[in-house]
Design an enzyme around this catalytic site. Structure first.
Site, PDB file in Angstrom:
ATOM      1  N   LYS A 171      39.365  39.710  44.845  1.00  0.00           N
ATOM      2  CA  LYS A 171      40.674  39.129  45.112  1.00  0.00           C
ATOM      3  C   LYS A 171      41.147  39.497  46.505  1.00  0.00           C
ATOM      4  O   LYS A 171      41.047  40.674  46.845  1.00  0.00           O
ATOM      5  CB  LYS A 171      41.642  39.679  44.061  1.00  0.00           C
ATOM      6  CG  LYS A 171      43.077  39.289  44.261  1.00  0.00           C
ATOM      7  CD  LYS A 171      43.925  39.949  43.217  1.00  0.00           C
ATOM      8  CE  LYS A 171      45.374  39.604  43.503  1.00  0.00           C
ATOM      9  NZ  LYS A 171      46.284  40.430  42.780  1.00  0.00           N
ATOM     10  N   CYS A 219      53.832  47.500  39.416  1.00  0.00           N
ATOM     11  CA  CYS A 219      54.709  47.045  40.505  1.00  0.00           C
ATOM     12  C   CYS A 219      55.841  46.131  40.038  1.00  0.00           C
ATOM     13  O   CYS A 219      56.912  46.127  40.622  1.00  0.00           O
ATOM     14  CB  CYS A 219      53.916  46.392  41.628  1.00  0.00           C
ATOM     15  SG  CYS A 219      53.010  44.922  41.130  1.00  0.00           S
ATOM     16  N   LYS A 228      39.944  44.575  45.323  1.00  0.00           N
ATOM     17  CA  LYS A 228      41.236  43.961  45.623  1.00  0.00           C
ATOM     18  C   LYS A 228      41.704  44.424  46.991  1.00  0.00           C
ATOM     19  O   LYS A 228      41.910  45.623  47.213  1.00  0.00           O
ATOM     20  CB  LYS A 228      42.259  44.344  44.550  1.00  0.00           C
ATOM     21  CG  LYS A 228      43.644  43.799  44.832  1.00  0.00           C
ATOM     22  CD  LYS A 228      44.591  44.018  43.675  1.00  0.00           C
ATOM     23  CE  LYS A 228      45.984  43.534  44.022  1.00  0.00           C
ATOM     24  NZ  LYS A 228      46.941  43.762  42.917  1.00  0.00           N
TER      25      LYS A 228
END
Ligand code: PBG
Length: 324
Positions: A245, A119, A192
């Site tokens: 996360k 990203c 995540k």
């Protein structure tokens, strides 16, 4: 007979004796943003106290971190240019590859983890290769494996894929082994979530998606059973450690994953969790230092062995005041 739990809280020494959870600087991993080019470190507006470093300044910062007793850093790169396939992510002269060299030269024992994702390197800001308006899973695996190998070649101790593509742990492990990097570890961002708590990070890393969002690959915050599935898959595919996360809003997940996981478990105390504390502190609404310590303790108490946190340096200074 009276039951009086307060007997165990009567003095600091008694409280020390019966404390169930303790934090040490060895629990922390400090995230570092490294950008291409030369010059001064640049403050990140949305994350007071955090900076984008350049390669020429990163060795010195690594030294400060090591001196504070923090054993490890995780690196995020901001490249000189972006393209559709994130080709600067696997370049031998890429910003992360150079930063690893600079850190290892200055502080050879500091454990260097690299975030493996696209990203920050793609012009569209998604974590993979786009085909027909969607992130193509299997095409992305090849690029991730290439990136991971180039980090290992530059000297990374652990690579940490954060993209959430299916099968990436196995794909990266296979490629690392084929290239002679059997001794380098893989930490999977196994669990995540698609979280709004990443907002400040996307400013820091210049990695916001230019269209759509990440819900097609990151997990739905409503799901807990699925976290177990993701963790089991990545353990099976050969991860050396796994991660949950964000951390704070997901402590139930940390606890549940801890119960089924035989690997060291990491939790990522993400940018939004950090910036909320800083903002409230600046407003004078909370004691930021005490909130910080309480948060980190709570993450450890929930079952995390290691915590990736922007608070690492501040917390280390508080744990060992002599070192400041
Ligand atoms: C992706 C990545 C992200 C974070 C770590 N790795 C952002 C995202 O998934 O959009 C977020 C970390 C944070 O918020 O502190 N490379």
């Amino acid at each position: 007979m009276d039951i009086r739990p307060r007997r165990l809280r009567r003095s600091p020494a008694i409280r020390d004796m019966v404390r169930e959870t303790t934090l040490t600087t060895k629990d922390f991993i400090y995230p570092l943003f490294v950008k291409a080019g030369k010059g001064e470190k640049e403050p990140i507006d949305a994350m007071p106290g955090q900076f984008q470093y350049t390669v020429d300044g990163i060795g010195e910062e690594a030294g400060v971190i090591w001196e504070l007793g923090i054993p490890s850093v995780i690196l995020f790169g901001i490249p000189d240019r972006k393209d559709a396939v994130g080709s600067r992510s696997y370049a031998d002269d890429g910003v992360i590859q150079q930063a690893i060299g600079a850190i290892k030269e200055r502080v050879p024992d500091l454990v260097v983890i690299t975030d493996v994702c696209l990203c920050e390197y793609t012009d569209h800001g998604h974590c993979g290769i786009i085909k027909d308006g969607d992130v193509d899973n299997d095409a992305t695996l090849e690029v991730l494996a290439r990136q991971a190998v180039s980090h290992a070649r530059a000297g990374a101790d652990f690579v940490a894929p954060s993209d959430m593509m299916d099968g990436r742990v196995a794909a990266i492990r296979k490629e690392l082994d084929a290239r002679g990097f059997q001794n380098r570890g893989l930490i999977s961002y196994a669990v995540k979530y698609a979280s709004a708590f990443y907002g400040p990070f996307r400013e820091a890393a210049d990695s916001a998606p230019q269209f759509g969002d990440r819900q097609g690959y990151q997990m739905d915050p409503a799901n807990a059973m699925e976290a177990i599935k993701e963790a089991l898959l990545d353990m099976d595919e050969g991860a050396d450690m796994i991660m949950v996360k964000p951390a704070l809003p997901y402590l139930d997940i940390v606890q549940r994953v801890r119960e089924i996981c035989l690997l060291p478990l990491m939790a990522y105390n993400v940018s939004g969790e950090y910036s909320m504390v800083k903002a409230a502190e600046q407003m004078g609404w909370i004691d930021g230092e005490r909130v910080m310590m309480e948060m980190l303790l709570a993450i450890k108490r929930a079952g995390a062995d290691l915590i990736i946190t922007y608070f690492a340096k501040d917390a280390a200074r508080r744990l060992n005041p002599a070192k400041t």
